[in-house]
Design a protein around this motif. Sequence first.
Motif, PDB file in Angstrom:
ATOM      1  N   LEU A 123       1.184  -5.070  -5.284  1.00 43.65           N
ATOM      2  CA  LEU A 123       0.939  -4.077  -6.081  1.00 43.65           C
ATOM      3  C   LEU A 123      -0.550  -4.325  -6.750  1.00 43.65           C
ATOM      4  O   LEU A 123      -1.184  -3.536  -7.125  1.00 43.65           O
ATOM      5  N   ARG A 124      -0.886  -5.406  -7.051  1.00 41.85           N
ATOM      6  CA  ARG A 124      -2.530  -5.804  -7.448  1.00 41.85           C
ATOM      7  C   ARG A 124      -3.300  -5.095  -6.658  1.00 41.85           C
ATOM      8  O   ARG A 124      -4.307  -4.413  -6.962  1.00 41.85           O
ATOM      9  N   MET A 125      -3.079  -5.202  -5.097  1.00 49.99           N
ATOM     10  CA  MET A 125      -4.183  -4.848  -4.136  1.00 49.99           C
ATOM     11  C   MET A 125      -3.997  -3.130  -4.290  1.00 49.99           C
ATOM     12  O   MET A 125      -5.098  -2.524  -4.050  1.00 49.99           O
ATOM     13  N   ARG A 126      -2.853  -2.708  -4.526  1.00 52.18           N
ATOM     14  CA  ARG A 126      -2.709  -1.088  -4.459  1.00 52.18           C
ATOM     15  C   ARG A 126      -3.339  -0.581  -5.576  1.00 52.18           C
ATOM     16  O   ARG A 126      -4.009   0.479  -5.657  1.00 52.18           O
ATOM     17  N   LYS A 127      -3.070  -1.123  -6.635  1.00 50.98           N
ATOM     18  CA  LYS A 127      -4.021  -0.728  -8.063  1.00 50.98           C
ATOM     19  C   LYS A 127      -5.322  -0.699  -7.946  1.00 50.98           C
ATOM     20  O   LYS A 127      -6.029   0.379  -8.328  1.00 50.98           O
ATOM     21  N   ILE A 128      -6.040  -1.343  -7.003  1.00 53.51           N
ATOM     22  CA  ILE A 128      -7.476  -1.405  -6.741  1.00 53.51           C
ATOM     23  C   ILE A 128      -7.736  -0.404  -5.896  1.00 53.51           C
ATOM     24  O   ILE A 128      -8.671   0.352  -6.132  1.00 53.51           O
ATOM     25  N   LEU A 129      -7.120  -0.353  -4.703  1.00 56.78           N
ATOM     26  CA  LEU A 129      -7.399   0.569  -3.684  1.00 56.78           C
ATOM     27  C   LEU A 129      -7.180   1.830  -4.207  1.00 56.78           C
ATOM     28  O   LEU A 129      -7.827   3.080  -3.823  1.00 56.78           O
ATOM     29  N   ARG A 130      -5.986   2.104  -5.157  1.00 54.41           N
ATOM     30  CA  ARG A 130      -5.709   3.630  -5.257  1.00 54.41           C
ATOM     31  C   ARG A 130      -6.322   4.050  -6.538  1.00 54.41           C
ATOM     32  O   ARG A 130      -5.781   5.231  -7.146  1.00 54.41           O
ATOM     33  N   SER A 131      -7.198   2.964  -7.090  1.00 54.00           N
ATOM     34  CA  SER A 131      -7.913   3.545  -8.547  1.00 54.00           C
ATOM     35  C   SER A 131      -8.728   4.645  -8.109  1.00 54.00           C
ATOM     36  O   SER A 131      -9.273   4.706  -6.957  1.00 54.00           O
TER      37      SER A 131
END
Length: 235
Positions: A123-131
Amino acid sequence: MILVIADLHLSANFPSITNGFKHFLANDALQAESLYILGDFFDYWLGDDAMSDFEREIAGQLAKLHQAGIKVYLMHGNRDFLLGDDFCKLAGCELIAEPYVIKNHNILLLHGDILCTKDIGYLRMRKILRSKLGLWILRRLPLNWRQKLAIKLRNQSKIHTKIKDQQIMDVDAEAVRSLMQQYNVDVLIHGHTHRPNTHHLADNKRRLVVGDWQVHKGWKITITNWQIVLDSFTF
Ligand SMILES: [Mn+2]
């Protein structure tokens, strides 16, 4: 009748699933008033600027539904979140953001990855990539960088599914409950976990998980005014 599918993971490497999808379009989908695709429609998506002949052909297949008067809605999954307006224009479909509520039916739609709240690293990675910034950068990376990144993300997600605790990989019950309460719905439909099932929850609420398509088998959810049914079919 409304149809819901997800996780076809379409790719030129799996012609049998592509054929199954074409069969589904020519039969079931033509009977529907609308079709919702809940993400991971493609196995990966490098960007609309890098569309392959295969991807254009799929857009053309979807466009046939549009021409027949069937509304097609597409939601991003964790693998095809770079899919954008150019594809949608070609395919005659509408990109919808999650969470999405089907009007008049009170049904909440999601890809499903945001429900796996125990998987903090993902979820941490998702937040960065999909910001907004993350997407802006990804869309501007040279194609060969995006290709390398796509391979890396896919491999990570494969290793990840093998190693991680099965509980961590599944949705979190509390995340489901609070999201359904927030949107005031009795039914939640999602994909992503590849665990097709109809879960009966408290207060007559339901969570339906539409399955991922396999070499000779697809999954769909059919919504009518009186019922919501999950089933599989072979091709
Ligand atoms: Mn997924």
